[in-house]
Design an enzyme around this catalytic site. Sequence first.
Site, PDB file in Angstrom:
ATOM      1  N   GLU A 189       0.667  -1.228   0.012  1.00  0.00           N
ATOM      2  CA  GLU A 189       0.084   0.040   0.021  1.00  0.00           C
ATOM      3  C   GLU A 189       0.933   1.237  -0.063  1.00  0.00           C
ATOM      4  O   GLU A 189       2.012   1.197   0.174  1.00  0.00           O
ATOM      5  CB  GLU A 189      -1.172  -0.134   1.213  1.00  0.00           C
ATOM      6  CG  GLU A 189      -1.929  -1.147   1.084  1.00  0.00           C
ATOM      7  CD  GLU A 189      -3.152  -1.147   2.031  1.00  0.00           C
ATOM      8  OE1 GLU A 189      -3.066  -0.408   3.312  1.00  0.00           O
ATOM      9  OE2 GLU A 189      -3.911  -2.016   1.765  1.00  0.00           O
ATOM     10  N   GLU A 217      -1.254  -9.750  -6.431  1.00  0.00           N
ATOM     11  CA  GLU A 217      -1.090 -10.553  -7.717  1.00  0.00           C
ATOM     12  C   GLU A 217      -0.368  -9.963  -8.701  1.00  0.00           C
ATOM     13  O   GLU A 217       0.348 -10.546  -9.479  1.00  0.00           O
ATOM     14  CB  GLU A 217      -2.301 -10.997  -8.116  1.00  0.00           C
ATOM     15  CG  GLU A 217      -3.517 -11.705  -7.172  1.00  0.00           C
ATOM     16  CD  GLU A 217      -4.335 -10.809  -6.536  1.00  0.00           C
ATOM     17  OE1 GLU A 217      -3.861  -9.752  -5.823  1.00  0.00           O
ATOM     18  OE2 GLU A 217      -5.715 -11.149  -6.346  1.00  0.00           O
TER      19      GLU A 217
HETATM   20  N1  THU Z   1      -5.809  -6.526  -2.707  1.00  0.00           N
HETATM   21  C1  THU Z   1      -5.151  -7.288  -3.243  1.00  0.00           C
HETATM   22  O1  THU Z   1      -4.005  -7.495  -3.069  1.00  0.00           O
HETATM   23  N2  THU Z   1      -5.363  -7.985  -4.202  1.00  0.00           N
HETATM   24  C2  THU Z   1      -6.814  -8.126  -4.771  1.00  0.00           C
HETATM   25  O2  THU Z   1      -6.863  -8.993  -5.568  1.00  0.00           O
HETATM   26  C3  THU Z   1      -7.891  -7.352  -3.923  1.00  0.00           C
HETATM   27  C4  THU Z   1      -7.278  -6.187  -3.066  1.00  0.00           C
HETATM   28  C5  THU Z   1      -5.587  -5.503  -1.740  1.00  0.00           C
HETATM   29  C6  THU Z   1      -5.303  -4.144  -2.116  1.00  0.00           C
HETATM   30  C7  THU Z   1      -5.496  -3.409  -0.566  1.00  0.00           C
HETATM   31  O3  THU Z   1      -4.167  -3.300  -0.135  1.00  0.00           O
HETATM   32  C8  THU Z   1      -6.146  -4.272  -0.115  1.00  0.00           C
HETATM   33  O4  THU Z   1      -6.087  -5.513  -0.488  1.00  0.00           O
HETATM   34  C9  THU Z   1      -7.740  -3.766   0.420  1.00  0.00           C
HETATM   35  O5  THU Z   1      -8.325  -3.621  -0.949  1.00  0.00           O
END
Ligand code: THU
Length: 146
Positions: free
Chosen positions: A47, A58
Amino acid sequence: MSAPDRDTLLAAAQAAATLAYAPYSRFHVGAALEFADGSVVTGSNVENASYGLTLCAETVAAARAMNDGRRGGLVAVAIVGGSANSKPGDVQAPVTPCGRCRQVLAELASLDHADPVVWCGGGEEVLELRLSALLPYAFGPTNLQG
Ligand code: THU
């Protein structure tokens, strides 16, 4: 070459999720990509204080794999996620890849016309889907051929 094992790959994704940098959402995601030679590449979400710049697990895994020189051979993907705020008894839904990650995974898979199995976990239930079911009619490299 042995077939990918669902629970082994989910465990790799789970381990990757512990490395997530997710101080804003506190939602930790791990992804594990298995290749035809048995190698596994993992990623976790990264993040950013500028929230929209967040990288999903992913996407990180796919970028790592392609940056290692992989250009196909993707046979299986496992994704695990959950909230660090969850309490015992909370039911966590399986984490399915976001739309952008589907497209990123489809680029890698398209390089040798693969259609990897995608295991989505994080709670009691594990969803098993083909990437083509998650992203039908994907836009890909062939669309750019003149
Ligand atoms: N997130 C992922 O890493 N992969 C996904 O397919 C869905 C969402 C993460 C992004 C963010 O850091 C957190 O999950 C909440 O959305």
